[in-house]
Design an enzyme around this catalytic site. Sequence first.
Site, PDB file in Angstrom:
ATOM      1  N   HIS A 133     -36.960 -53.174   8.511  1.00 53.71           N
ATOM      2  CA  HIS A 133     -36.948 -51.668   9.335  1.00 53.71           C
ATOM      3  C   HIS A 133     -35.533 -50.965   9.748  1.00 53.71           C
ATOM      4  CE1 HIS A 133     -38.530 -50.061  12.811  1.00 53.71           C
ATOM      5  NE2 HIS A 133     -37.531 -50.550  13.364  1.00 53.71           N
ATOM      6  N   CYS A 134     -35.533 -49.477   9.589  1.00 56.02           N
ATOM      7  CA  CYS A 134     -34.140 -48.887  10.031  1.00 56.02           C
ATOM      8  C   CYS A 134     -34.196 -48.795  10.437  1.00 56.02           C
ATOM      9  CB  CYS A 134     -33.913 -47.556   8.652  1.00 56.02           C
ATOM     10  SG  CYS A 134     -32.945 -47.117   8.913  1.00 56.02           S
ATOM     11  N   PRO A 135     -32.972 -49.074  11.820  1.00 52.05           N
ATOM     12  CA  PRO A 135     -33.113 -48.165  12.901  1.00 52.05           C
ATOM     13  C   PRO A 135     -32.064 -47.453  13.003  1.00 52.05           C
ATOM     14  CG  PRO A 135     -31.010 -50.111  12.481  1.00 52.05           C
ATOM     15  CD  PRO A 135     -32.130 -50.455  11.389  1.00 52.05           C
ATOM     16  N   GLU A 138     -35.532 -45.535  13.502  1.00 54.81           N
ATOM     17  CA  GLU A 138     -36.930 -46.147  14.051  1.00 54.81           C
ATOM     18  C   GLU A 138     -37.648 -46.505  13.420  1.00 54.81           C
ATOM     19  OE1 GLU A 138     -36.608 -46.987  17.312  1.00 54.81           O
ATOM     20  OE2 GLU A 138     -34.715 -47.484  16.984  1.00 54.81           O
TER      21      GLU A 138
END
Length: 274
Positions: A133-135, A138
């Site tokens: 999950h890439c912040p 998002e």
Amino acid sequence: MFKNVFGSGFLVRTAHVILTWVITLILFLHDTDLRKHEENGRLVQPVLFVLLVLVSVLLYFAVSLMDPGFILNDDNGLQFTLGTTEEQQDMIPPPTSKSLRQRRCGHCLLQQQPMRSKHCQTCQHCVRRYDHHCPWIENCVGERNHRWFVLYLAVQLLVLLWGLHMAWTGFSAADSWQAWLRSNGVLLAAAAAVALLSLTVLLLLGSHLYLVSLNTTTWEFMSRHRISYLRHCGADENPFDRGAALNLWGFFCAPGGSAVVWEQVYFREGSDPV
């Protein structure tokens, strides 16, 4: 296919777009080669730069809003059956065997979680061929948007390196450090931000290309000791590895949106993934 643009990542995406165009504006307002070409009527380089920035922004939104491969219902057993012939099904150990245990998701209540999928606590969905999950975007990076994420990183790196070069051409000389900072302070701050982002994107792109060449994911690489179908494998063993060339070909050139039955690849039936 796409999530709501005004979801939880709205502020992150807005900040990304604002930062991108503010730095682009700074490069045009200072005495860089971009501005010199524009003032002299040579518009090829400025137009190409703006178009590349625009492509990077569009790719960013495509990756951040795209469905990464969410599993929204419990149809995995049907897909697994449709992906194999009757003879191949006889070759696959039953799900109750030790080699392939049925994995339930305690959050989504899926009866059988497809191999290489994982539940994302942030997105609240299981994701096929979950990577991470890439912040920054998002969103999860998974089976459907992973190749687009790598393409976005490549385009973004090209934009950043070009922008860093343009910033370098815009620094002007001065009689003292104080005068130099007054005339170049804003451009220096923009160049520092671009340099930091360039290093970050370079490391991300390099690591993803390396993992893709091995046909493994960030989650599998970092947590293989906790993953049931990898726990029994040796430190250098990857049941999905078909060689760097085939791994890269399958990642970049396989038909988009087609779900691979990783159980087939795992047990090496000799059939092509579907």
